[in-house]
Design a protein around this motif. Structure first.
Motif, mmCIF file in Angstrom:
data_model
loop_
_atom_site.group_PDB
_atom_site.id
_atom_site.type_symbol
_atom_site.label_atom_id
_atom_site.label_comp_id
_atom_site.label_asym_id
_atom_site.label_seq_id
_atom_site.Cartn_x
_atom_site.Cartn_y
_atom_site.Cartn_z
ATOM 1 N N TYR A 103 0.876 -1.047 0.042
ATOM 2 C CA TYR A 103 -0.008 0.114 0.006
ATOM 3 C C TYR A 103 0.787 1.389 0.083
ATOM 4 O O TYR A 103 0.336 2.299 -0.329
ATOM 5 C CB TYR A 103 -1.078 -0.024 0.935
ATOM 6 C CG TYR A 103 -0.710 -0.285 2.622
ATOM 7 C CD1 TYR A 103 -1.058 -1.377 3.173
ATOM 8 C CD2 TYR A 103 -0.098 0.643 3.332
ATOM 9 C CE1 TYR A 103 -1.087 -1.712 4.485
ATOM 10 C CE2 TYR A 103 0.134 0.431 4.534
ATOM 11 C CZ TYR A 103 -0.135 -0.954 5.228
ATOM 12 O OH TYR A 103 0.112 -1.132 6.492
ATOM 13 N N LEU A 104 2.002 1.111 0.489
ATOM 14 C CA LEU A 104 2.871 2.304 0.253
ATOM 15 C C LEU A 104 3.390 2.683 -1.298
ATOM 16 O O LEU A 104 3.353 3.743 -1.533
ATOM 17 C CB LEU A 104 4.208 2.261 0.944
ATOM 18 C CG LEU A 104 3.982 2.487 2.521
ATOM 19 C CD1 LEU A 104 5.329 1.804 3.436
ATOM 20 C CD2 LEU A 104 3.727 3.776 2.793
ATOM 21 N N SER B 141 -4.203 1.821 10.639
ATOM 22 C CA SER B 141 -4.733 1.997 9.372
ATOM 23 C C SER B 141 -3.777 2.131 8.046
ATOM 24 O O SER B 141 -2.652 2.946 8.639
ATOM 25 C CB SER B 141 -5.840 2.769 8.962
ATOM 26 O OG SER B 141 -5.367 4.041 9.042
ATOM 27 N N ALA B 142 -3.800 1.577 7.062
ATOM 28 C CA ALA B 142 -3.161 1.800 5.848
ATOM 29 C C ALA B 142 -3.041 3.444 5.665
ATOM 30 O O ALA B 142 -1.675 3.925 5.284
ATOM 31 C CB ALA B 142 -3.403 1.084 4.626
ATOM 32 N N LYS B 143 -3.961 4.201 5.647
ATOM 33 C CA LYS B 143 -3.998 5.377 5.275
ATOM 34 C C LYS B 143 -2.791 6.336 6.482
ATOM 35 O O LYS B 143 -2.265 7.008 6.146
ATOM 36 C CB LYS B 143 -5.288 6.013 5.398
ATOM 37 C CG LYS B 143 -5.328 7.714 5.003
ATOM 38 C CD LYS B 143 -6.617 8.167 4.969
ATOM 39 C CE LYS B 143 -6.673 9.670 4.558
ATOM 40 N NZ LYS B 143 -8.072 10.095 4.409
ATOM 41 N N VAL C 183 4.728 7.676 7.356
ATOM 42 C CA VAL C 183 5.882 7.549 6.418
ATOM 43 C C VAL C 183 6.100 9.010 5.749
ATOM 44 O O VAL C 183 7.380 9.404 5.934
ATOM 45 C CB VAL C 183 5.677 6.385 5.362
ATOM 46 C CG1 VAL C 183 6.678 6.549 4.272
ATOM 47 C CG2 VAL C 183 5.682 5.186 5.860
ATOM 48 N N LYS C 184 5.196 9.636 5.230
ATOM 49 C CA LYS C 184 5.544 10.925 4.484
ATOM 50 C C LYS C 184 6.011 11.903 5.488
ATOM 51 O O LYS C 184 6.978 12.731 5.226
ATOM 52 C CB LYS C 184 4.288 11.515 3.759
ATOM 53 C CG LYS C 184 3.801 10.783 2.618
ATOM 54 C CD LYS C 184 2.536 11.143 2.106
ATOM 55 C CE LYS C 184 2.222 10.364 0.785
ATOM 56 N NZ LYS C 184 0.810 10.927 0.012
#
Length: 202
Positions: free
Chosen positions: A19-20, A106-108, A114-115
């Motif tokens: 997902y990244l 969550s993925a979001k 990360v950003k």
């Protein structure tokens, strides 16, 4: 952006990488243990961000973190864990980690974190870090930079103006505003400023 993810749980590691990379503009290198990760770091680094599982083989807890920090070329290194407690997270941040990501995120949220860390900021989810706190959960858990941004919000400054005052990019200010809204339970920047005043955070 090129990041390194090291985790001995294949499914977790591969899902995070998937997902990244779907987000676009992110390339992920994967390692299944700490020794592989450190070899990648030395051979193909520096990476713009390194994510290390706290309990994978070879990690040795915070010792592995410190070693990776020394080899990262000054770039951020963060911990990921499924069962480490807040004490471990605080020790990791104190040792220089760029952040702490529970595997329950969550993925979001992971993508945003990360950003955020790749921009040189520190990330730790407020709900995790304050799980045992009862009074004023946000107090004492805002970073110095978040306090600066919050002060700017409280006097009605724009993201551009806050960025100029703090010496950071406008996109970084936007990320801080989003984090502040989440930490303070606010829907927007105005509510965040009001909540901060109510809780005497500024």
């Amino acid at each position: 952006m090129h990041i390194l993810i090291a985790d001995d749980h294949d499914l977790v590691r591969e899902m995070m990488a998937s997902y990244l990379e779907k987000e676009g503009g992110i390339k992920v290198t994967q390692s299944a243990n700490y020794d592989q990760a450190f070899t990648e770091l030395k051979k193909n680094g520096p990476f713009e961000l390194v994510l290390l599982d706290y309990k994978m083989p070879g990690m040795r807890g915070l010792e592995g973190l410190k070693q990776a920090l020394g080899a990262s070329g000054g770039n951020p290194v963060a911990l990921v864990s499924g069962d480490a407690d807040r004490t471990v997270a605080e020790e990791a941040l104190g040792a220089g980690a760029a952040g702490f990501l529970p595997k329950t995120m969550s993925a979001k949220s992971v993508i945003n974190a990360v950003k955020f860390m790749a921009l040189g900021e520190t990330f730790a989810p407020i709900d995790f870090m304050t799980a045992k706190d009862e009074d004023n959960p946000a107090a004492g858990h805002l970073t110095k930079r978040e306090q600066q941004v919050l002060k700017g919000l409280s006097v009605g400054k724009s993201n551009k103006e806050i960025g100029r005052d703090c010496g950071i990019q406008e996109v970084t200010v936007k990320l801080h505003v989003k984090t502040l809204c989440r930490k303070l339970g606010a829907r927007n920047r105005t509510q965040a400023a009001i909540a901060a005043k109510d809780q005497r955070l500024i």
